[in-house]
Design an enzyme around this catalytic site. Structure first.
Site, PDB file in Angstrom:
ATOM      1  N   GLU A 191     -24.999  -7.180   5.074  1.00 18.32           N
ATOM      2  CA  GLU A 191     -25.478  -8.503   5.410  1.00 18.32           C
ATOM      3  C   GLU A 191     -26.990  -8.381   4.973  1.00 18.32           C
ATOM      4  OE1 GLU A 191     -25.651 -11.960   8.722  1.00 18.32           O
ATOM      5  OE2 GLU A 191     -26.433  -9.941   9.106  1.00 18.32           O
TER       6      GLU A 191
ATOM      7  N   HIS B 217     -18.877 -16.521  11.257  1.00 17.56           N
ATOM      8  CA  HIS B 217     -19.129 -16.862  12.678  1.00 17.56           C
ATOM      9  C   HIS B 217     -20.674 -17.315  12.979  1.00 17.56           C
ATOM     10  CE1 HIS B 217     -20.815 -12.879  12.031  1.00 17.56           C
ATOM     11  NE2 HIS B 217     -21.850 -12.893  13.038  1.00 17.56           N
ATOM     12  N   ASP B 218     -21.587 -17.260  11.810  1.00 16.37           N
ATOM     13  CA  ASP B 218     -22.925 -17.782  12.110  1.00 16.37           C
ATOM     14  C   ASP B 218     -23.216 -19.064  11.498  1.00 16.37           C
ATOM     15  OD1 ASP B 218     -23.673 -15.302  13.224  1.00 16.37           O
ATOM     16  OD2 ASP B 218     -24.126 -14.269  11.506  1.00 16.37           O
TER      17      ASP B 218
ATOM     18  N   ASP C  30      -6.209 -14.561  22.694  1.00 20.92           N
ATOM     19  CA  ASP C  30      -6.303 -13.807  24.104  1.00 20.92           C
ATOM     20  C   ASP C  30      -4.802 -13.407  24.575  1.00 20.92           C
ATOM     21  OD1 ASP C  30      -6.765 -13.101  26.737  1.00 20.92           O
ATOM     22  OD2 ASP C  30      -6.869 -15.072  27.421  1.00 20.92           O
TER      23      ASP C  30
ATOM     24  N   ASP D 108     -17.928  -3.623  12.128  1.00 23.00           N
ATOM     25  CA  ASP D 108     -19.230  -4.043  12.047  1.00 23.00           C
ATOM     26  C   ASP D 108     -20.167  -2.870  12.437  1.00 23.00           C
ATOM     27  OD1 ASP D 108     -21.182  -6.019  11.856  1.00 23.00           O
ATOM     28  OD2 ASP D 108     -19.336  -7.501  12.370  1.00 23.00           O
TER      29      ASP D 108
ATOM     30  N   ASP E 147     -24.753  -5.168   9.556  1.00 23.76           N
ATOM     31  CA  ASP E 147     -25.405  -6.412  10.166  1.00 23.76           C
ATOM     32  C   ASP E 147     -26.806  -6.272   9.785  1.00 23.76           C
ATOM     33  OD1 ASP E 147     -25.224  -8.584  12.190  1.00 23.76           O
ATOM     34  OD2 ASP E 147     -26.841  -7.211  12.968  1.00 23.76           O
TER      35      ASP E 147
HETATM   36  C1  NOJ Z   1     -26.188 -11.333  12.207  1.00 27.00           C
HETATM   37  C2  NOJ Z   1     -24.889 -11.695  12.839  1.00 27.00           C
HETATM   38  O1  NOJ Z   1     -23.604 -12.082  11.976  1.00 27.00           O
HETATM   39  C3  NOJ Z   1     -25.264 -12.639  14.019  1.00 27.00           C
HETATM   40  O2  NOJ Z   1     -23.933 -13.148  14.525  1.00 27.00           O
HETATM   41  C4  NOJ Z   1     -26.284 -11.838  14.857  1.00 27.00           C
HETATM   42  O3  NOJ Z   1     -26.855 -12.804  15.878  1.00 27.00           O
HETATM   43  C5  NOJ Z   1     -27.336 -11.359  14.206  1.00 27.00           C
HETATM   44  N1  NOJ Z   1     -27.153 -10.737  12.871  1.00 27.00           N
HETATM   45  C6  NOJ Z   1     -28.070 -10.203  14.993  1.00 27.00           C
HETATM   46  O4  NOJ Z   1     -27.162  -9.155  14.960  1.00 27.00           O
END
Ligand code: NOJ
Length: 547
Positions: A251, A325-326, A21, A98, A200
């Site tokens: 993805e 990040h997921d 930040d 992305d 995505d």
């Molecule tokens: C995959 C993304 O990596 C995730 O963070 C997101 O919540 C879902 N797709 C929906 O866009």
């Protein structure tokens, strides 16, 4: 033949909200990333994947886009983005953006127009259906974040489909007008000098026919890898990427290996590579929720990743990742974030950087960042986590302590706590309280401390990237598993006409004998101080030559 640039480099994933930040509002931003360019370059990476930085009401932290061509004001301006792009390029690092095009935000002008009337010009840019006979949703599909995948819209008395949150309506790829506009938008980003897109949930774009009242057959899995997906991707390749050397990274949850091999076939690619989910789905039983964790074992991980290593030969290409990040933090999930934190984090980095494919390091993994154990659900921010809490404590009837234990293990927020730059307040991430609290372990685990410690995960990661970049067998050699049965050791070789490397990983906290044939090989790099010729110490990772 020379490999394309994206096969030769190591990638680094940035989650902008949590990286750095610059203006003291508690939210990471583009200038913050730019201030860390020399750090990024010092790693030896060649590509950054930047998670969404577009305008968004942030229902899902930027994966709900309200304007694909505006920068999220919290993150800065287009000028800030251009400065970041130029700073990366000046250091020889490519920039991958992305692309979130399975759905938009419900606040996107397209959806605002679509919902006004059944005969709106953009009605068919989204997926609308009349209610079932009882007035309920057209079918029983459930959204990924919980609850029905359909939302009723009183303005026109119909439901729209949203596979994720109700603020993420699914776009209708059957609309030629939508695809034309999407591809034009992508070309405008290409003209701005980007180096590719990470796409995505791109294998959800081709919905099955029907979806009318009572059409429940097969559940939401029917939206995966739909029949027209190939046509859409081929069209996108023609319309956006023809004649460029940009990279396309899909993805693709639930994409079978055979299909992944086919669509990344270098002789006629639809995508250059894709992220499969098989290894990150190993710690819950098929059919069980992701919150119902089962133990993650090395032999299962080895079998899964080895299958993908072999299965993508000879013409496909893997994206490699252990966290993003997921997902929970890799060291907490596949390693030991207690006593063997440094050793297991470096071992996992060895695995990531010595398999065949393009490795993606998730921010913070290079300093061994671990899962956070927040005390209360009020500390969590992720929509999926907050919905899961309601479900676990409501429908499932669990007590708060049990639900919190499940969430601590699997929440996506584990990967979203601020990057730990130093032991200063807020982990050196921000001058203000961050949007999500830092992991309290930042006082001991941070970049400044890692820079000062020659044995740190960070320094080892740099050495490993340099080794990979300087060793043709590690960049392009074929993978071969040397022992499919060993309960603790994962042993494999990478061979090309340019040489051979062997990787020996001890996924246990006890010393293990090294097979004699391997003990004779020279050691190129190990994460251990005093490697013994014929044994591997607890969580030791050894890269063996000849190179
Ligand atoms: C995959 C993304 O990596 C995730 O963070 C997101 O919540 C879902 N797709 C929906 O866009």
């Amino acid at each position: 033949m020379d490999q394309p640039w994206w096969k030769r480099c190591v990638a680094y994933q940035i989650y902008p909200r949590s990286f750095c930040d610059s203006n003291g509002d508690g939210v990471g931003d583009l200038r913050g990333i730019t201030s860390k360019l020399d750090y990024l370059a010092s790693l030896g990476i060649g590509m950054v994947w930047l998670c969404p930085v577009y305008a968004s009401p942030n229902d899902d932290n930027g994966y709900d886009i309200s304007d694909y061509e505006a920068i999220q004001p919290d993150f800065g301006t287009l000028e800030d983005w251009i400065a970041l792009r130029d700073g990366l390029h000046a250091r020889g690092i490519r920039l991958v953006m992305d692309l979130v095009a399975n759905h938009s935000s419900d606040e996107h002008a397209w959806f605002v127009e679509s919902r006004t009337a059944k005969d709106s010009g953009k009605r068919d840019w989204y997926i609308w259906r009349p209610p079932a006979a009882d007035g309920g949703p057209p079918n029983d599909w459930q959204s990924v974040f919980g609850g029905p995948a359909w939302e009723y819209d009183a303005a026109t008395g119909e439901y729209y489909l949203h596979l994720f949150s109700k603020k993420q309506p699914d776009l209708n790829w059957e609309s030629t007008a939508f695809r034309t506009e999407l591809f034009a938008m992508m070309r405008r980003w290409v003209a701005l000098g980007i180096d590719g897109f990470r796409m995505d949930v791109i294998n959800l774009i081709a919905k099955p026919d029907g979806l009318g009242a009572g059409d429940n057959e097969g559940g939401m899995d029917r939206a995966l890898n739909g029949p027209r997906m190939r046509d859409y991707l081929a069209e996108m390749r023609r319309e956006v990427f023809a004649g460029t050397d940009l990279v396309t990274i899909g993805e693709t949850p639930g994409m079978p290996l055979e299909l992944a091999r086919e669509i990344t076939d270098e002789r006629a690619p639809l995508l250059d590579m894709q992220f499969h989910f098989e290894h990150v789905d190993l710690d819950h039983a098929p059919g069980a929720s992701k919150w119902d964790s089962t133990p993650m074992t090395m032999p299962a991980l080895r079998a899964t990743l080895s299958r993908w290593q072999d299965g993508m030969e000879p013409h496909g290409w893997n994206s490699l990742y252990l966290g993003n990040h997921d997902q929970p933090r890799a060291v907490s999930r596949y390693g030991d974030d207690g006593r063997y934190r440094r050793e297991s984090a470096t071992l996992l980095m060895t695995l990531l950087l010595t398999l065949k494919g393009t490795p993606f390091i998730y921010q913070g993994d290079e300093i061994g960042m671990a899962n956070v154990a927040f005390d209360s659900i009020t500390d969590y921010r992720d929509i999926e986590t907050l919905n899961a809490w309601l479900w676990l404590t409501g429908t499932r009837g669990l007590d708060a302590a049990s639900a919190l234990a499940m969430i601590r293990k699997k929440s996506r927020d584990n990967a979203r706590t601020p990057m730990q730059w130093s032991a200063a307040p807020n982990a050196g991430f921000s001058a203000a309280a961050p949007w999500i609290a830092p992991n309290p372990d930042y006082t001991g685990h941070n970049v400044a401390a890692a820079e000062a410690d020659p044995d740190s995960v960070l320094h080892y990661t740099r050495r490993l990237i340099a080794l990979r970049q300087g060793t043709p067998a590690l960049r392009s050699g074929r993978y071969r598993l040397l022992d499919a049965e060993h309960p603790a050791l994962w042993l494999y070789e990478r061979t090309s006409e340019m040489g051979r490397c062997v990787v020996a990983l001890n996924f246990s906290d006890t010393t293990q004998p090294l097979p004699p044939a391997l003990a004779e090989l020279p050691c190129l790099l190990t994460n251990h101080h005093n490697p013994a010729a014929d044994t591997l110490a607890a969580w030791e990772a050894r890269n063996l030559g000849p190179a």
